[in-house]
Design an enzyme around this catalytic site. Structure first.
Site, PDB file in Angstrom:
ATOM      1  N   ARG A 332      30.484  18.428  70.642  1.00  0.00           N
ATOM      2  CA  ARG A 332      29.614  17.315  71.079  1.00  0.00           C
ATOM      3  C   ARG A 332      29.435  16.408  69.835  1.00  0.00           C
ATOM      4  O   ARG A 332      28.927  15.397  69.944  1.00  0.00           O
ATOM      5  CB  ARG A 332      28.230  17.747  71.755  1.00  0.00           C
ATOM      6  CG  ARG A 332      28.602  18.371  73.085  1.00  0.00           C
ATOM      7  CD  ARG A 332      27.126  18.624  73.779  1.00  0.00           C
ATOM      8  NE  ARG A 332      27.391  19.114  75.036  1.00  0.00           N
ATOM      9  CZ  ARG A 332      27.084  20.520  75.723  1.00  0.00           C
ATOM     10  NH1 ARG A 332      26.915  21.247  74.459  1.00  0.00           N
ATOM     11  NH2 ARG A 332      27.699  20.896  76.640  1.00  0.00           N
ATOM     12  N   ALA A 333      29.469  17.345  68.532  1.00  0.00           N
ATOM     13  CA  ALA A 333      29.118  16.613  67.436  1.00  0.00           C
ATOM     14  C   ALA A 333      29.991  15.185  67.374  1.00  0.00           C
ATOM     15  O   ALA A 333      29.285  14.134  66.968  1.00  0.00           O
ATOM     16  CB  ALA A 333      29.294  17.452  66.431  1.00  0.00           C
TER      17      ALA A 333
END
Ligand SMILES: [Zn+2]
Length: 397
Positions: A332-333
């Site tokens: 998700r980063a």
């Protein structure tokens, strides 16, 4: 923590931002306007109005990073929301509510059942209600232009209010009908959850699952219903009052550490504006009206431009390398980083992401993602694997 260090291009309270080669339209607007003072002598008589008007966003003193993050969330829902972390009295809730005058226009279904033209395009006429099928055949629009709304999820809410439950009145007529819950109301809107760390696990889980999937299904007795829930989640919390579970923290695209204003002159300015607002809210809203309208137009224009904004492959590779060097595991980063950088680029009226754009948003996307537990865990596993391999060698020989 290293990932908390702001990059050169983001100014913090009380610090002059270093000269930047590129002019950032939206940020420039924020910086300029927030610095425009409101003199006590300008204050009119108290209005005596009891109505609740949100404090103007453009009148918030300092807190540049928080303001940029909230605008990015308005521009690109795919950044997956914003989490504001900070002590009480730092203006988190005021800032979120102040978005009221900046909320953009969207196309919304004009039908109670939420039918959309794309439902017909993907699923045929049976995918919409008979009324909308008729309208579509006659060439009438199924959507109308409407403003994004700010929906709040109160702390004392029950799970049935959140996802929707059986409608008591409908049961009297022996027709089991489901009421729409807060998550369905939040479709295509902003959902604000104050003190998110104090909410029950069932409510947090339902909210995050709906946010991730853009829809959810409720089963109550024989009744089942699926609702769209494509909302932008904004949460706020005071870390002194309990932490969020790490898997919940990971779901927020941007994380903003909100501190109190550091400079005495800023605190005085904030006091003056809040005092003016308390006495006569309409006057201070009008004081910032021109810039508020400008910012709302900028947001709307950035939303229009966003689909055309591209992230070059080589820049994406550079970002992923940086994330790996920071030992951040969650995928998700980079998703959040790319989407935030695209929104930032769109806000500047360009269609190609540059390194500067990534640098401006990287701290808010990447901080609080590393887990010392996981780092230790992986290290211990690697060591164990090496031991096992070492033991296996004599067996192979
Ligand atoms: Zn319909």
């Amino acid at each position: 923590m290293k990932s908390n260090t702001p990059p050169d291009s983001i100014s913090y309270d009380g610090q002059e931002p270093p000269p930047h080669p590129t002019i950032r339209s939206l940020r420039e607007l924020i910086d300029l306007v927030s610095g425009r003072s409101f003199k006590e002598s300008e204050l009119l008589e108290p209005s005596g109005l009891a109505e609740i008007l949100p404090f103007p966003f453009m009148g918030l003193v300092g807190q540049t990073e928080m303001k940029v993050a909230l605008l990015l969330a308005l521009i690109n829902p795919a950044i997956n929301g914003v989490l504001l972390l900070g002590p009480r009295g730092t203006g988190k809730t005021t800032a979120v509510r102040s978005l009221f005058d900046l909320l953009p226009d969207i196309k919304r279904s004009a039908c109670f059942y939420g039918c959309l033209p794309q439902d017909i395009e993907s699923g045929g006429m049976d995918a919409v209600c008979p009324d909308c099928a008729r309208k579509y055949a006659e060439g009438l629009p199924l959507t109308k232009s409407d403003r994004v709304r700010l929906v709040e999820l109160p702390l004392n809410t029950r799970i049935d209010d959140v996802v929707g439950g059986l409608d008591d009145r409908a049961q009297v007529h022996e027709r089991m009908r489901l009421k729409r819950g807060i998550l369905a109301e939040a479709d295509q809107n902003i959902l604000y959850v104050d003190e998110i760390n104090l909410l029950g696990d069932d409510i947090v889980d339902a909210t995050l699952d709906a946010a991730a999937q853009g829809k959810y299904t409720v089963h109550r007795g024989p009744a089942t219903a699926t609702y769209n829930a494509r909302f932008t989640l904004i949460g706020s919390m005071n870390p002194e009052e309990g932490n969020l579970r790490p898997q919940i923290m990971d779901r927020f695209g941007l994380r903003i550490i909100v501190r109190g204003l550091q400079e005495a002159h800023e605190r005085l300015e904030a006091y003056n504006r809040v005092h003016a607002y308390t006495e006569n809210p309409r006057q201070i809203i009008e004081h910032y009206r021109r810039e508020t309208d400008q910012a709302r137009q900028d947001v709307q224009e950035a939303r229009r431009l966003l689909p055309q904004v591209e992230l070059p492959d080589d820049l994406a590779h550079t970002c992923i390398k940086m994330i790996q060097r920071l030992k951040i595991d969650s995928l998700r980063a980079e998703i959040n980083l790319f989407e935030a950088a695209r929104a930032y680029t769109a806000a500047d009226g360009r269609n190609k992401v540059e390194l500067n754009d990534v640098q401006a948003v990287a701290p808010m996307c990447l901080r609080l993602r590393r887990s010392s537990f996981m780092t230790r865990y992986f290290q211990e596993q690697t060591e164990e694997d090496l031991e096992i391999e070492a033991e296996l060698k004599p067996v192979q020989n």
